[in-house]
Design a protein around this motif. Structure first.
Motif, PDB file in Angstrom:
ATOM      1  N   SER A  40      31.883  57.968  52.691  1.00  0.00           N
ATOM      2  CA  SER A  40      31.820  56.517  52.851  1.00  0.00           C
ATOM      3  C   SER A  40      32.833  55.699  51.783  1.00  0.00           C
ATOM      4  O   SER A  40      33.025  54.764  51.769  1.00  0.00           O
ATOM      5  CB  SER A  40      30.485  55.895  52.759  1.00  0.00           C
ATOM      6  N   LEU A  41      33.080  56.663  50.787  1.00  0.00           N
ATOM      7  CA  LEU A  41      33.872  55.987  49.794  1.00  0.00           C
ATOM      8  C   LEU A  41      35.303  55.583  50.325  1.00  0.00           C
ATOM      9  O   LEU A  41      35.875  54.423  50.251  1.00  0.00           O
ATOM     10  CB  LEU A  41      34.693  57.162  48.751  1.00  0.00           C
ATOM     11  N   ARG A  42      35.808  56.451  51.380  1.00  0.00           N
ATOM     12  CA  ARG A  42      36.935  56.120  51.959  1.00  0.00           C
ATOM     13  C   ARG A  42      37.101  54.972  52.650  1.00  0.00           C
ATOM     14  O   ARG A  42      36.205  54.858  53.644  1.00  0.00           O
ATOM     15  CB  ARG A  42      37.738  57.327  52.859  1.00  0.00           C
ATOM     16  N   GLY A  43      37.814  53.738  52.320  1.00  0.00           N
ATOM     17  CA  GLY A  43      37.655  52.484  53.247  1.00  0.00           C
ATOM     18  C   GLY A  43      36.403  51.796  52.987  1.00  0.00           C
ATOM     19  O   GLY A  43      36.031  50.728  53.558  1.00  0.00           O
ATOM     20  N   GLY A  44      35.482  52.035  51.687  1.00  0.00           N
ATOM     21  CA  GLY A  44      34.255  51.672  51.861  1.00  0.00           C
ATOM     22  C   GLY A  44      34.437  50.535  50.633  1.00  0.00           C
ATOM     23  O   GLY A  44      35.457  50.386  50.042  1.00  0.00           O
ATOM     24  N   ARG A  45      33.549  49.564  50.454  1.00  0.00           N
ATOM     25  CA  ARG A  45      33.239  48.509  49.378  1.00  0.00           C
ATOM     26  C   ARG A  45      32.232  49.475  48.298  1.00  0.00           C
ATOM     27  O   ARG A  45      31.120  49.827  48.413  1.00  0.00           O
ATOM     28  CB  ARG A  45      32.524  47.429  49.794  1.00  0.00           C
ATOM     29  N   CYS A  46      32.877  49.384  47.088  1.00  0.00           N
ATOM     30  CA  CYS A  46      32.248  50.267  46.072  1.00  0.00           C
ATOM     31  C   CYS A  46      31.990  49.339  44.768  1.00  0.00           C
ATOM     32  O   CYS A  46      32.834  48.592  44.425  1.00  0.00           O
ATOM     33  CB  CYS A  46      33.132  51.414  45.863  1.00  0.00           C
ATOM     34  N   LEU A  47      31.066  49.970  43.881  1.00  0.00           N
ATOM     35  CA  LEU A  47      30.564  49.152  42.781  1.00  0.00           C
ATOM     36  C   LEU A  47      30.604  50.029  41.675  1.00  0.00           C
ATOM     37  O   LEU A  47      30.087  51.086  41.939  1.00  0.00           O
ATOM     38  CB  LEU A  47      29.268  48.727  43.052  1.00  0.00           C
ATOM     39  N   GLU A  67      37.424  48.290  48.402  1.00  0.00           N
ATOM     40  CA  GLU A  67      37.363  47.228  47.540  1.00  0.00           C
ATOM     41  C   GLU A  67      36.515  47.646  46.650  1.00  0.00           C
ATOM     42  O   GLU A  67      35.412  48.515  46.816  1.00  0.00           O
ATOM     43  CB  GLU A  67      36.522  46.122  48.494  1.00  0.00           C
ATOM     44  N   VAL A  68      36.751  47.417  45.218  1.00  0.00           N
ATOM     45  CA  VAL A  68      35.938  47.684  44.216  1.00  0.00           C
ATOM     46  C   VAL A  68      35.732  46.679  43.239  1.00  0.00           C
ATOM     47  O   VAL A  68      36.537  45.852  42.796  1.00  0.00           O
ATOM     48  CB  VAL A  68      36.886  48.890  43.322  1.00  0.00           C
ATOM     49  N   VAL A  69      34.273  46.585  43.018  1.00  0.00           N
ATOM     50  CA  VAL A  69      33.750  45.844  42.240  1.00  0.00           C
ATOM     51  C   VAL A  69      33.380  46.344  40.888  1.00  0.00           C
ATOM     52  O   VAL A  69      32.770  47.463  40.939  1.00  0.00           O
ATOM     53  CB  VAL A  69      32.759  44.761  42.745  1.00  0.00           C
ATOM     54  N   ALA A  70      33.801  45.977  39.786  1.00  0.00           N
ATOM     55  CA  ALA A  70      33.331  46.546  38.399  1.00  0.00           C
ATOM     56  C   ALA A  70      32.433  45.369  37.776  1.00  0.00           C
ATOM     57  O   ALA A  70      32.842  44.330  37.576  1.00  0.00           O
ATOM     58  CB  ALA A  70      34.482  46.934  37.623  1.00  0.00           C
ATOM     59  N   ILE A  71      31.485  45.902  37.065  1.00  0.00           N
ATOM     60  CA  ILE A  71      30.613  44.852  36.365  1.00  0.00           C
ATOM     61  C   ILE A  71      30.300  45.507  34.922  1.00  0.00           C
ATOM     62  O   ILE A  71      30.093  46.893  34.592  1.00  0.00           O
ATOM     63  CB  ILE A  71      28.971  44.578  36.946  1.00  0.00           C
ATOM     64  N   ASP A  72      30.317  44.806  33.985  1.00  0.00           N
ATOM     65  CA  ASP A  72      29.998  44.952  32.639  1.00  0.00           C
ATOM     66  C   ASP A  72      29.763  43.679  31.810  1.00  0.00           C
ATOM     67  O   ASP A  72      29.680  42.578  32.317  1.00  0.00           O
ATOM     68  CB  ASP A  72      31.071  45.574  31.806  1.00  0.00           C
ATOM     69  N   VAL A  73      29.128  43.819  30.640  1.00  0.00           N
ATOM     70  CA  VAL A  73      28.445  42.801  29.820  1.00  0.00           C
ATOM     71  C   VAL A  73      29.676  42.509  28.692  1.00  0.00           C
ATOM     72  O   VAL A  73      29.959  43.265  28.082  1.00  0.00           O
ATOM     73  CB  VAL A  73      27.220  43.259  29.376  1.00  0.00           C
ATOM     74  N   ASP A  74      30.291  41.369  28.821  1.00  0.00           N
ATOM     75  CA  ASP A  74      31.423  40.857  27.825  1.00  0.00           C
ATOM     76  C   ASP A  74      30.791  40.797  26.264  1.00  0.00           C
ATOM     77  O   ASP A  74      31.575  40.932  25.230  1.00  0.00           O
ATOM     78  CB  ASP A  74      32.164  39.658  28.386  1.00  0.00           C
ATOM     79  N   ASP A  75      29.850  40.053  26.377  1.00  0.00           N
ATOM     80  CA  ASP A  75      29.416  39.680  25.078  1.00  0.00           C
ATOM     81  C   ASP A  75      28.362  40.707  24.458  1.00  0.00           C
ATOM     82  O   ASP A  75      27.267  40.983  25.068  1.00  0.00           O
ATOM     83  CB  ASP A  75      28.396  38.393  25.121  1.00  0.00           C
ATOM     84  N   PRO A  76      28.850  41.552  23.214  1.00  0.00           N
ATOM     85  CA  PRO A  76      27.895  42.506  22.749  1.00  0.00           C
ATOM     86  C   PRO A  76      26.680  42.061  22.355  1.00  0.00           C
ATOM     87  O   PRO A  76      25.689  42.865  22.381  1.00  0.00           O
ATOM     88  CB  PRO A  76      28.799  42.960  21.535  1.00  0.00           C
ATOM     89  N   GLU A  77      26.433  40.928  21.949  1.00  0.00           N
ATOM     90  CA  GLU A  77      24.946  40.299  21.620  1.00  0.00           C
ATOM     91  C   GLU A  77      24.278  40.514  22.801  1.00  0.00           C
ATOM     92  O   GLU A  77      22.949  40.377  22.711  1.00  0.00           O
ATOM     93  CB  GLU A  77      25.148  39.129  21.205  1.00  0.00           C
ATOM     94  N   PHE A 133      27.020  47.356  48.891  1.00  0.00           N
ATOM     95  CA  PHE A 133      28.002  48.261  48.605  1.00  0.00           C
ATOM     96  C   PHE A 133      27.656  49.654  49.373  1.00  0.00           C
ATOM     97  O   PHE A 133      26.720  49.999  49.582  1.00  0.00           O
ATOM     98  CB  PHE A 133      28.272  48.484  47.228  1.00  0.00           C
ATOM     99  N   ASP A 134      28.760  50.324  49.716  1.00  0.00           N
ATOM    100  CA  ASP A 134      28.756  51.489  50.355  1.00  0.00           C
ATOM    101  C   ASP A 134      28.548  52.670  49.340  1.00  0.00           C
ATOM    102  O   ASP A 134      27.837  53.492  49.657  1.00  0.00           O
ATOM    103  CB  ASP A 134      29.864  52.056  51.297  1.00  0.00           C
ATOM    104  N   VAL A 135      29.368  52.690  48.141  1.00  0.00           N
ATOM    105  CA  VAL A 135      29.083  53.537  47.131  1.00  0.00           C
ATOM    106  C   VAL A 135      29.011  52.704  45.609  1.00  0.00           C
ATOM    107  O   VAL A 135      29.625  52.067  45.711  1.00  0.00           O
ATOM    108  CB  VAL A 135      30.264  54.551  47.098  1.00  0.00           C
ATOM    109  N   VAL A 136      27.909  53.275  45.016  1.00  0.00           N
ATOM    110  CA  VAL A 136      28.029  52.828  43.650  1.00  0.00           C
ATOM    111  C   VAL A 136      27.908  53.697  42.552  1.00  0.00           C
ATOM    112  O   VAL A 136      27.210  54.893  42.776  1.00  0.00           O
ATOM    113  CB  VAL A 136      26.659  51.937  43.341  1.00  0.00           C
ATOM    114  N   VAL A 137      28.896  53.645  41.745  1.00  0.00           N
ATOM    115  CA  VAL A 137      28.916  54.648  40.621  1.00  0.00           C
ATOM    116  C   VAL A 137      28.123  54.205  39.417  1.00  0.00           C
ATOM    117  O   VAL A 137      28.614  52.844  39.018  1.00  0.00           O
ATOM    118  CB  VAL A 137      30.222  55.209  40.144  1.00  0.00           C
TER     119      VAL A 137
END
Ligand SMILES: C[S@@+](CC[C@H](N)C(=O)[O-])C[C@H]1O[C@@H](n2cnc3c(N)ncnc32)[C@H](O)[C@@H]1O
Length: 260
Positions: A40-47, A67-77, A133-137
């Motif tokens: 499902s990675l190929r052609g999938g919506r992934c996080l 489609e790939v969406v990446a999340i992270d926290v900007d503020d180290p606090e 999402f189809d695939v989450v890493v």
């Protein structure tokens, strides 16, 4: 190896189209070859959860994600630091110029990637705002979280397909408590707990996941800017069945959301 001109410190080792490679602290490139990627990675919506410089985002895109969406926290606090590390932790991140965000943006531009990065905590994932999402890493983040099971619950809310969990495992527990679900509490200052394999599988189950595949243990190699004297013990090599080799002991699991 040629390196990009910016002077930031890099977490990920990423090959760029001009032939340069970012001098990362860790080298996840060989780890990506060990992942049994779901179809499902190929052609999938992934996080990509906890993306840092974006290695896994760009890897999923390279392997055909639509489609790939990446999340992270900007503020180290806002990262989960324990009480006696609350001031020093964010300060250290700024000092070594390891902010989350600029490396991702630089690599994304160099690669011509369409991955979208959001400043968002895993705890705030929401199917209405983020979609599904189809695939989450989820790579090497649970050990940095005060509440890893809550994080797994939140990821489950946005995952319709497969979770690819790439996580560290504790070598001592792997060797001496191989069947007892357990965790080493705060083995290093920026960590909360590192489990053994049954411990991680128990946490996945508590978070509402069914493990569908457990891959062999491996050693995460350090990258060009990794520590010259790795602080992990020789036990890691033995636990990975590669005596004499250094690196960080890791394991990959594939899991699917358990139906409610
Ligand atoms: C050790 S790095 C792993 C980077 C990458 N996922 C990998 O597997 O190579 C941990 C990452 O998790 C991010 N992180 C920590 N707490 C987070 C949270 N609450 N929500 C999202 N990301 C978080 C950190 O900022 C950092 O980028």
């Amino acid at each position: 190896m040629s390196v990009p001109s910016s002077s930031r410190s890099w977490y990920h080792t990423i090959d760029l189209p001009d032939g340069s490679t970012t001098p990362g602290w860790i080298d996840t490139r060989p780890v990506a070859r060990l992942v049994p990627w779901p179809s499902s990675l190929r052609g999938g919506r992934c996080l990509d959860v906890g993306a840092f410089d974006g290695f896994w985002s760009f890897e999923m895109e390279r392997r055909g994600a639509a489609e790939v969406v990446a999340i992270d926290v900007d503020d180290p606090e806002e990262l989960d630091f324990a009480i006696d590390y609350k001031a020093a932790g964010p300060e250290h991140i700024r000092e070594i110029r390891a902010e989350r965000g600029p490396g991702f943006a630089e690599a994304k531009a160099a690669l011509g990637s369409s991955a979208v990065r959001r400043n968002r905590s895993v705890y705030d994932l929401d199917p209405i705002e983020d979609g599904r999402f189809d695939v989450v890493v989820c790579g090497a983040i649970l050990l940095h979280l005060r509440d890893p099971v809550l994080a797994l619950e939140r990821i489950r809310e946005v995952c319709d397909g497969t979770l690819v969990l790439v996580e560290l495992v504790d070598p001592i527990l792997e060797l001496f408590a191989p069947r007892y679900p357990s965790a080493a509490v705060r083995p290093y200052a920026d960590q909360w707990w590192v489990t053994n394999s049954p411990g991680m599988e128990k946490m996945l189950s508590m978070g509402g996941w069914d493990v569908v595949q457990r891959c062999p243990r491996f050693l995460f190699p350090y990258g060009p800017s990794g520590p010259s004297r790795p602080d992990q013990s020789w036990l890691t090599g033995i636990a990975a069945r590669r005596p004499g080799r250094r690196g960080i002991l890791g394991r990959i699991w594939l899991a699917r959301p358990r139906p409610k």
